[in-house]
Write a protein that holds these residues in place. Sequence first.
Motif, PDB file in Angstrom:
ATOM      1  N   TYR A 164      22.802  -6.780 -33.005  1.00  0.00           N
ATOM      2  CA  TYR A 164      23.808  -6.723 -31.942  1.00  0.00           C
ATOM      3  C   TYR A 164      24.737  -5.519 -32.120  1.00  0.00           C
ATOM      4  CZ  TYR A 164      26.700  -8.531 -28.189  1.00  0.00           C
ATOM      5  OH  TYR A 164      27.354  -8.681 -27.005  1.00  0.00           O
ATOM      6  N   TYR A 165      25.004  -5.152 -33.368  1.00  0.00           N
ATOM      7  CA  TYR A 165      25.857  -3.990 -33.643  1.00  0.00           C
ATOM      8  C   TYR A 165      25.284  -2.746 -32.979  1.00  0.00           C
ATOM      9  CZ  TYR A 165      28.011  -0.151 -36.269  1.00  0.00           C
ATOM     10  OH  TYR A 165      28.653   1.008 -36.613  1.00  0.00           O
ATOM     11  N   TRP A 166      23.998  -2.469 -33.224  1.00  0.00           N
ATOM     12  CA  TRP A 166      23.375  -1.276 -32.671  1.00  0.00           C
ATOM     13  C   TRP A 166      23.147  -1.404 -31.170  1.00  0.00           C
ATOM     14  CZ3 TRP A 166      23.612   2.985 -35.271  1.00  0.00           C
ATOM     15  CH2 TRP A 166      23.693   2.922 -36.668  1.00  0.00           C
ATOM     16  N   GLN A 167      22.840  -2.620 -30.721  1.00  0.00           N
ATOM     17  CA  GLN A 167      22.634  -2.831 -29.290  1.00  0.00           C
ATOM     18  C   GLN A 167      23.903  -2.555 -28.492  1.00  0.00           C
ATOM     19  OE1 GLN A 167      20.247  -3.187 -27.331  1.00  0.00           O
ATOM     20  NE2 GLN A 167      20.732  -4.517 -25.595  1.00  0.00           N
ATOM     21  N   ALA A 168      25.041  -2.975 -29.008  1.00  0.00           N
ATOM     22  CA  ALA A 168      26.313  -2.782 -28.298  1.00  0.00           C
ATOM     23  C   ALA A 168      26.606  -1.298 -28.079  1.00  0.00           C
ATOM     24  CB  ALA A 168      27.454  -3.427 -29.079  1.00  0.00           C
ATOM     25  N   TYR A 169      26.378  -0.487 -29.099  1.00  0.00           N
ATOM     26  CA  TYR A 169      26.596   0.954 -28.950  1.00  0.00           C
ATOM     27  C   TYR A 169      25.558   1.575 -28.017  1.00  0.00           C
ATOM     28  CZ  TYR A 169      30.053   0.973 -32.713  1.00  0.00           C
ATOM     29  OH  TYR A 169      31.172   0.761 -33.472  1.00  0.00           O
ATOM     30  N   LEU A 170      24.313   1.136 -28.140  1.00  0.00           N
ATOM     31  CA  LEU A 170      23.249   1.716 -27.324  1.00  0.00           C
ATOM     32  C   LEU A 170      23.469   1.483 -25.836  1.00  0.00           C
ATOM     33  CD1 LEU A 170      20.485   3.061 -26.926  1.00  0.00           C
ATOM     34  CD2 LEU A 170      19.430   0.815 -27.341  1.00  0.00           C
ATOM     35  N   VAL A 171      23.809   0.249 -25.450  1.00  0.00           N
ATOM     36  CA  VAL A 171      23.899  -0.050 -24.013  1.00  0.00           C
ATOM     37  C   VAL A 171      25.114   0.597 -23.356  1.00  0.00           C
ATOM     38  CG1 VAL A 171      22.601  -2.195 -24.216  1.00  0.00           C
ATOM     39  CG2 VAL A 171      25.103  -2.264 -24.367  1.00  0.00           C
ATOM     40  N   PRO A 189      20.544   0.523 -21.451  1.00  0.00           N
ATOM     41  CA  PRO A 189      21.771   1.208 -21.050  1.00  0.00           C
ATOM     42  C   PRO A 189      21.956   1.208 -19.534  1.00  0.00           C
ATOM     43  CG  PRO A 189      20.722   2.426 -22.810  1.00  0.00           C
ATOM     44  CD  PRO A 189      19.775   1.323 -22.432  1.00  0.00           C
ATOM     45  N   GLU A 190      20.874   1.443 -18.780  1.00  0.00           N
ATOM     46  CA  GLU A 190      20.975   1.420 -17.320  1.00  0.00           C
ATOM     47  C   GLU A 190      21.503   0.072 -16.834  1.00  0.00           C
ATOM     48  OE1 GLU A 190      17.907   2.038 -13.582  1.00  0.00           O
ATOM     49  OE2 GLU A 190      17.419   0.611 -15.162  1.00  0.00           O
ATOM     50  N   PHE A 191      20.958  -1.008 -17.379  1.00  0.00           N
ATOM     51  CA  PHE A 191      21.346  -2.368 -17.011  1.00  0.00           C
ATOM     52  C   PHE A 191      22.842  -2.587 -17.244  1.00  0.00           C
ATOM     53  CE2 PHE A 191      22.052  -6.815 -18.075  1.00  0.00           C
ATOM     54  CZ  PHE A 191      21.277  -7.530 -17.156  1.00  0.00           C
ATOM     55  N   HIS A 192      23.318  -2.191 -18.428  1.00  0.00           N
ATOM     56  CA  HIS A 192      24.724  -2.449 -18.762  1.00  0.00           C
ATOM     57  C   HIS A 192      25.670  -1.475 -18.067  1.00  0.00           C
ATOM     58  CE1 HIS A 192      27.741  -4.579 -21.027  1.00  0.00           C
ATOM     59  NE2 HIS A 192      28.282  -3.430 -21.395  1.00  0.00           N
ATOM     60  N   HIS A 193      25.207  -0.280 -17.795  1.00  0.00           N
ATOM     61  CA  HIS A 193      26.046   0.664 -17.050  1.00  0.00           C
ATOM     62  C   HIS A 193      26.374   0.114 -15.660  1.00  0.00           C
ATOM     63  CE1 HIS A 193      24.939   4.500 -19.547  1.00  0.00           C
ATOM     64  NE2 HIS A 193      25.361   3.498 -20.286  1.00  0.00           N
ATOM     65  N   TRP A 194      25.404  -0.554 -15.041  1.00  0.00           N
ATOM     66  CA  TRP A 194      25.684  -1.185 -13.745  1.00  0.00           C
ATOM     67  C   TRP A 194      26.744  -2.275 -13.888  1.00  0.00           C
ATOM     68  CZ3 TRP A 194      25.160   0.764  -9.278  1.00  0.00           C
ATOM     69  CH2 TRP A 194      24.085   1.598  -8.952  1.00  0.00           C
ATOM     70  N   HIS A 195      26.754  -2.959 -15.018  1.00  0.00           N
ATOM     71  CA  HIS A 195      27.776  -3.988 -15.243  1.00  0.00           C
ATOM     72  C   HIS A 195      29.178  -3.376 -15.251  1.00  0.00           C
ATOM     73  CE1 HIS A 195      29.800  -7.529 -16.831  1.00  0.00           C
ATOM     74  NE2 HIS A 195      30.343  -6.763 -17.764  1.00  0.00           N
ATOM     75  N   HIS A 196      29.284  -2.147 -15.753  1.00  0.00           N
ATOM     76  CA  HIS A 196      30.580  -1.480 -15.831  1.00  0.00           C
ATOM     77  C   HIS A 196      30.951  -0.739 -14.543  1.00  0.00           C
ATOM     78  CE1 HIS A 196      32.217  -1.779 -19.957  1.00  0.00           C
ATOM     79  NE2 HIS A 196      30.965  -2.084 -20.270  1.00  0.00           N
TER      80      HIS A 196
END
Length: 266
Positions: A164-171, A189-196
């Motif tokens: 989760y540590y690395w995933q949080a930075y990656l997304v 990252p694309e998925f989470h960028h849409w969240h923001h």
Amino acid sequence: MDELFGFSKFLLTLLIFVPVERLFAARSQKIFRRGLLTDLVFQFVNGWLVLAGVVVIVAVAIVVNQSVLPTAVKHAIDALPFFVQVILVVLIGDIGVYWTHRILHAVPAMWHIHAVHHAVEELDWLAAVHQHPLDVIFMKAGSVFPLFVLGFSSEAIGTYFLIYYWQAYLVHANVHLNYGPLRYLLVSPEFHHWHHSSELEARDKNFAGMFSFYDLLFGTVYLPKGQRPKTFGVDNAMPSNYLLLLAYPFVAWASRQKHCSKAHEE
């Protein structure tokens, strides 16, 4: 002492993500962007505040495990191979992330806490740490508490923390990466960028941290093909100072209470 403050891990993360963002940038953005210094404070100060909350969460979970969880369940989990435990831990942890994250968006009082994270307008890897401590603690309660209650091994839970540590930075990283056919299985990252994204269509979508199929399952996925989010942030002005950001939810709650009292009097 270096490991206590996480300098080595942070330096490694920086050495990985800064060049990756230069090579595979999703948007043209400076390394020394607005809010960078504030995020560095989040990086090195928040951990201590979050740790206090996590210690309480784990302690309560262990008490529940020892006093409530049936012995048969404990033995069944103990007997699972390490690899199976890791898979279950990640699946359970991420559904906890999904629902606590969704609550942070759905409940107005909780949104004031989570808005601190969404205040970032120039998204990159370091934006991952731009979170109010109460935000992190609440999400840890949803993801970590059940893992300790069920009695998964410390090695399996530790592996989840590492992933989760690395995933949080990656997304959060400013990289153009969408995972192709796996986009509806894993959070990219694309998925989470849409969240923001501050765009109306993308709001309150894409809550999962690792598995995007949770959003697909619960009807909150937003991944328009051939498009990228253009703007980030929240509608209202937010502080840029670390201490003011820590105070922001309390100020917002007090203002809301004052407004409600005034409306009631009228």
